[in-house]
Scaffold this motif. Structure first.
Motif, PDB file in Angstrom:
ATOM      1  N   ASN A  19      49.841  44.925 -44.738  1.00 34.58           N
ATOM      2  CA  ASN A  19      48.718  44.766 -45.647  1.00 34.58           C
ATOM      3  C   ASN A  19      47.415  44.937 -44.870  1.00 34.58           C
ATOM      4  O   ASN A  19      47.225  44.336 -43.822  1.00 34.58           O
ATOM      5  N   MET A  20      46.503  45.757 -45.387  1.00 26.82           N
ATOM      6  CA  MET A  20      45.244  46.045 -44.702  1.00 26.82           C
ATOM      7  C   MET A  20      44.430  44.776 -44.477  1.00 26.82           C
ATOM      8  O   MET A  20      43.850  44.594 -43.407  1.00 26.82           O
ATOM      9  N   ASN A  21      44.389  43.872 -45.467  1.00 25.86           N
ATOM     10  CA  ASN A  21      43.641  42.627 -45.300  1.00 25.86           C
ATOM     11  C   ASN A  21      44.216  41.777 -44.179  1.00 25.86           C
ATOM     12  O   ASN A  21      43.480  41.180 -43.401  1.00 25.86           O
ATOM     13  N   ALA A  22      45.526  41.701 -44.091  1.00 27.79           N
ATOM     14  CA  ALA A  22      46.162  40.931 -43.019  1.00 27.79           C
ATOM     15  C   ALA A  22      45.842  41.549 -41.661  1.00 27.79           C
ATOM     16  O   ALA A  22      45.594  40.833 -40.691  1.00 27.79           O
ATOM     17  N   MET A  23      45.825  42.867 -41.606  1.00 26.81           N
ATOM     18  CA  MET A  23      45.524  43.556 -40.352  1.00 26.81           C
ATOM     19  C   MET A  23      44.076  43.297 -39.932  1.00 26.81           C
ATOM     20  O   MET A  23      43.798  43.054 -38.759  1.00 26.81           O
ATOM     21  N   ILE A  24      43.154  43.308 -40.891  1.00 22.22           N
ATOM     22  CA  ILE A  24      41.748  43.042 -40.591  1.00 22.22           C
ATOM     23  C   ILE A  24      41.569  41.608 -40.108  1.00 22.22           C
ATOM     24  O   ILE A  24      40.862  41.348 -39.135  1.00 22.22           O
ATOM     25  N   LYS A  25      42.237  40.654 -40.771  1.00 21.29           N
ATOM     26  CA  LYS A  25      42.150  39.253 -40.344  1.00 21.29           C
ATOM     27  C   LYS A  25      42.701  39.076 -38.931  1.00 21.29           C
ATOM     28  O   LYS A  25      42.149  38.344 -38.117  1.00 21.29           O
ATOM     29  N   LYS A  26      43.799  39.769 -38.637  1.00 21.17           N
ATOM     30  CA  LYS A  26      44.389  39.684 -37.299  1.00 21.17           C
ATOM     31  C   LYS A  26      43.423  40.253 -36.258  1.00 21.17           C
ATOM     32  O   LYS A  26      43.243  39.675 -35.188  1.00 21.17           O
ATOM     33  N   ALA A  27      42.768  41.351 -36.572  1.00 18.01           N
ATOM     34  CA  ALA A  27      41.806  41.972 -35.649  1.00 18.01           C
ATOM     35  C   ALA A  27      40.602  41.052 -35.439  1.00 18.01           C
ATOM     36  O   ALA A  27      40.119  40.910 -34.304  1.00 18.01           O
ATOM     37  N   GLN A  28      40.115  40.402 -36.494  1.00 18.74           N
ATOM     38  CA  GLN A  28      38.984  39.483 -36.371  1.00 18.74           C
ATOM     39  C   GLN A  28      39.346  38.279 -35.509  1.00 18.74           C
ATOM     40  O   GLN A  28      38.563  37.845 -34.671  1.00 18.74           O
ATOM     41  N   LYS A  29      40.544  37.750 -35.717  1.00 20.25           N
ATOM     42  CA  LYS A  29      40.988  36.598 -34.915  1.00 20.25           C
ATOM     43  C   LYS A  29      41.106  37.001 -33.445  1.00 20.25           C
ATOM     44  O   LYS A  29      40.690  36.268 -32.545  1.00 20.25           O
ATOM     45  N   MET A  30      41.655  38.183 -33.203  1.00 13.57           N
ATOM     46  CA  MET A  30      41.792  38.677 -31.836  1.00 13.57           C
ATOM     47  C   MET A  30      40.417  38.837 -31.188  1.00 13.57           C
ATOM     48  O   MET A  30      40.222  38.472 -30.034  1.00 13.57           O
ATOM     49  N   GLN A  31      39.455  39.347 -31.934  1.00 11.48           N
ATOM     50  CA  GLN A  31      38.111  39.531 -31.410  1.00 11.48           C
ATOM     51  C   GLN A  31      37.481  38.185 -31.067  1.00 11.48           C
ATOM     52  O   GLN A  31      36.861  38.029 -30.017  1.00 11.48           O
ATOM     53  N   GLU A  32      37.660  37.184 -31.932  1.00 10.75           N
ATOM     54  CA  GLU A  32      37.127  35.848 -31.668  1.00 10.75           C
ATOM     55  C   GLU A  32      37.744  35.261 -30.403  1.00 10.75           C
ATOM     56  O   GLU A  32      37.044  34.654 -29.584  1.00 10.75           O
ATOM     57  N   GLU A  33      39.045  35.432 -30.236  1.00 13.55           N
ATOM     58  CA  GLU A  33      39.728  34.921 -29.040  1.00 13.55           C
ATOM     59  C   GLU A  33      39.229  35.636 -27.788  1.00 13.55           C
ATOM     60  O   GLU A  33      39.066  35.019 -26.735  1.00 13.55           O
ATOM     61  N   ALA A  98      38.635  37.291  -9.795  1.00 10.71           N
ATOM     62  CA  ALA A  98      38.005  37.180 -11.112  1.00 10.71           C
ATOM     63  C   ALA A  98      38.479  38.304 -12.029  1.00 10.71           C
ATOM     64  O   ALA A  98      38.814  38.071 -13.188  1.00 10.71           O
ATOM     65  N   ASP A  99      38.523  39.524 -11.511  1.00  4.68           N
ATOM     66  CA  ASP A  99      38.955  40.676 -12.318  1.00  4.68           C
ATOM     67  C   ASP A  99      40.406  40.545 -12.753  1.00  4.68           C
ATOM     68  O   ASP A  99      40.747  40.839 -13.900  1.00  4.68           O
ATOM     69  N   GLU A 100      41.275  40.111 -11.840  1.00  2.00           N
ATOM     70  CA  GLU A 100      42.696  39.983 -12.168  1.00  2.00           C
ATOM     71  C   GLU A 100      42.922  38.914 -13.236  1.00  2.00           C
ATOM     72  O   GLU A 100      43.699  39.109 -14.167  1.00  2.00           O
ATOM     73  N   GLU A 101      42.235  37.786 -13.102  1.00  2.00           N
ATOM     74  CA  GLU A 101      42.399  36.734 -14.104  1.00  2.00           C
ATOM     75  C   GLU A 101      41.826  37.189 -15.442  1.00  2.00           C
ATOM     76  O   GLU A 101      42.401  36.935 -16.497  1.00  2.00           O
ATOM     77  N   SER A 102      40.710  37.894 -15.399  1.00  2.00           N
ATOM     78  CA  SER A 102      40.108  38.408 -16.629  1.00  2.00           C
ATOM     79  C   SER A 102      41.064  39.357 -17.347  1.00  2.00           C
ATOM     80  O   SER A 102      41.278  39.248 -18.557  1.00  2.00           O
ATOM     81  N   ALA A 103      41.660  40.277 -16.614  1.00  2.00           N
ATOM     82  CA  ALA A 103      42.596  41.232 -17.219  1.00  2.00           C
ATOM     83  C   ALA A 103      43.795  40.505 -17.816  1.00  2.00           C
ATOM     84  O   ALA A 103      44.242  40.826 -18.917  1.00  2.00           O
ATOM     85  N   SER A 104      44.302  39.512 -17.105  1.00  2.00           N
ATOM     86  CA  SER A 104      45.456  38.755 -17.588  1.00  2.00           C
ATOM     87  C   SER A 104      45.123  37.993 -18.870  1.00  2.00           C
ATOM     88  O   SER A 104      45.888  38.020 -19.839  1.00  2.00           O
ATOM     89  N   ILE A 105      43.981  37.346 -18.894  1.00  2.00           N
ATOM     90  CA  ILE A 105      43.594  36.564 -20.063  1.00  2.00           C
ATOM     91  C   ILE A 105      43.310  37.481 -21.255  1.00  2.00           C
ATOM     92  O   ILE A 105      43.658  37.166 -22.386  1.00  2.00           O
ATOM     93  N   MET A 106      42.713  38.637 -21.008  1.00  2.00           N
ATOM     94  CA  MET A 106      42.447  39.579 -22.104  1.00  2.00           C
ATOM     95  C   MET A 106      43.758  40.124 -22.682  1.00  2.00           C
ATOM     96  O   MET A 106      43.870  40.306 -23.887  1.00  2.00           O
ATOM     97  N   ARG A 107      44.747  40.360 -21.810  1.00  2.00           N
ATOM     98  CA  ARG A 107      46.060  40.806 -22.315  1.00  2.00           C
ATOM     99  C   ARG A 107      46.661  39.734 -23.209  1.00  2.00           C
ATOM    100  O   ARG A 107      47.230  40.024 -24.257  1.00  2.00           O
ATOM    101  N   GLN A 108      46.523  38.466 -22.796  1.00  2.00           N
ATOM    102  CA  GLN A 108      47.048  37.367 -23.608  1.00  2.00           C
ATOM    103  C   GLN A 108      46.293  37.252 -24.926  1.00  2.00           C
ATOM    104  O   GLN A 108      46.895  37.036 -25.975  1.00  2.00           O
ATOM    105  N   ALA A 109      44.964  37.403 -24.869  1.00  2.00           N
ATOM    106  CA  ALA A 109      44.141  37.254 -26.081  1.00  2.00           C
ATOM    107  C   ALA A 109      44.445  38.356 -27.097  1.00  2.00           C
ATOM    108  O   ALA A 109      44.379  38.118 -28.295  1.00  2.00           O
ATOM    109  N   THR A 110      44.783  39.522 -26.604  1.00  2.00           N
ATOM    110  CA  THR A 110      45.050  40.634 -27.524  1.00  2.00           C
ATOM    111  C   THR A 110      46.527  40.768 -27.825  1.00  2.00           C
ATOM    112  O   THR A 110      46.918  41.628 -28.605  1.00  2.00           O
ATOM    113  N   GLY A 111      47.338  39.950 -27.208  1.00  2.00           N
ATOM    114  CA  GLY A 111      48.775  40.056 -27.428  1.00  2.00           C
ATOM    115  C   GLY A 111      49.309  41.376 -26.943  1.00  2.00           C
ATOM    116  O   GLY A 111      50.299  41.892 -27.460  1.00  2.00           O
ATOM    117  N   GLY A 112      48.654  41.969 -25.959  1.00  2.00           N
ATOM    118  CA  GLY A 112      49.092  43.260 -25.426  1.00  2.00           C
ATOM    119  C   GLY A 112      48.702  44.415 -26.328  1.00  2.00           C
ATOM    120  O   GLY A 112      49.216  45.519 -26.201  1.00  2.00           O
TER     121      GLY A 112
END
Length: 118
Positions: A19-33, A98-112
């Motif tokens: 569902n497009m609405n569900a996808m948009i909500k998921k993208a917004q949540k990912m952006q907030e994280e 700092a860069d390595e931790e940032s990359a790791s946390i961003m991967r987690q925030a975006t779920g890959g």
């Protein structure tokens, strides 16, 4: 009768039935994280040493050098080049942490990434 859009039912838009609405909500949540994670990382401090503790560098996750400490024994006016190398090494190691931790946390925030989008 429901209108069709490019042969797909309304709202699916060909995204594997997502569902497009569900996808948009998921993208917004990912952006907030991601924004929250970036703020936290930007304020975090990373410390690295070189020369067996002769030089200590502290940087912020925002890639700002906060402090640089030199062991007085390593300051040799006849070998400034070695001291410069130790400083560069310590700062680069702290920035790398700092860069390595940032990359790791961003991967987690975006779920890959977002399956189905890319």
């Amino acid at each position: 009768m429901a209108r069709k859009f490019n042969g797909y039912g309304r709202g699916s838009a060909g995204m594997g039935g997502m569902n497009m609405n569900a996808m948009i909500k998921k993208a917004q949540k990912m952006q907030e994280e991601m924004v929250k994670a970036q703020e936290e990382l930007g304020n975090k401090e990373y410390t690295a040493t070189s020369g067996g503790g002769a030089v200590t560098a502290v940087v912020k996750g925002s890639n700002q050098l906060l402090s640089l400490k030199l062991n007085p024994e390593v300051v040799d006016p006849d070998d400034i080049e070695m001291l410069e190398d130790l400083i560069v090494t310590a700062v680069n190691q702290a920035l790398k942490q700092a860069d390595e931790e940032s990359a790791s946390i961003m991967r987690q925030a975006t779920g890959g990434g977002m399956p189905g989008l890319f």
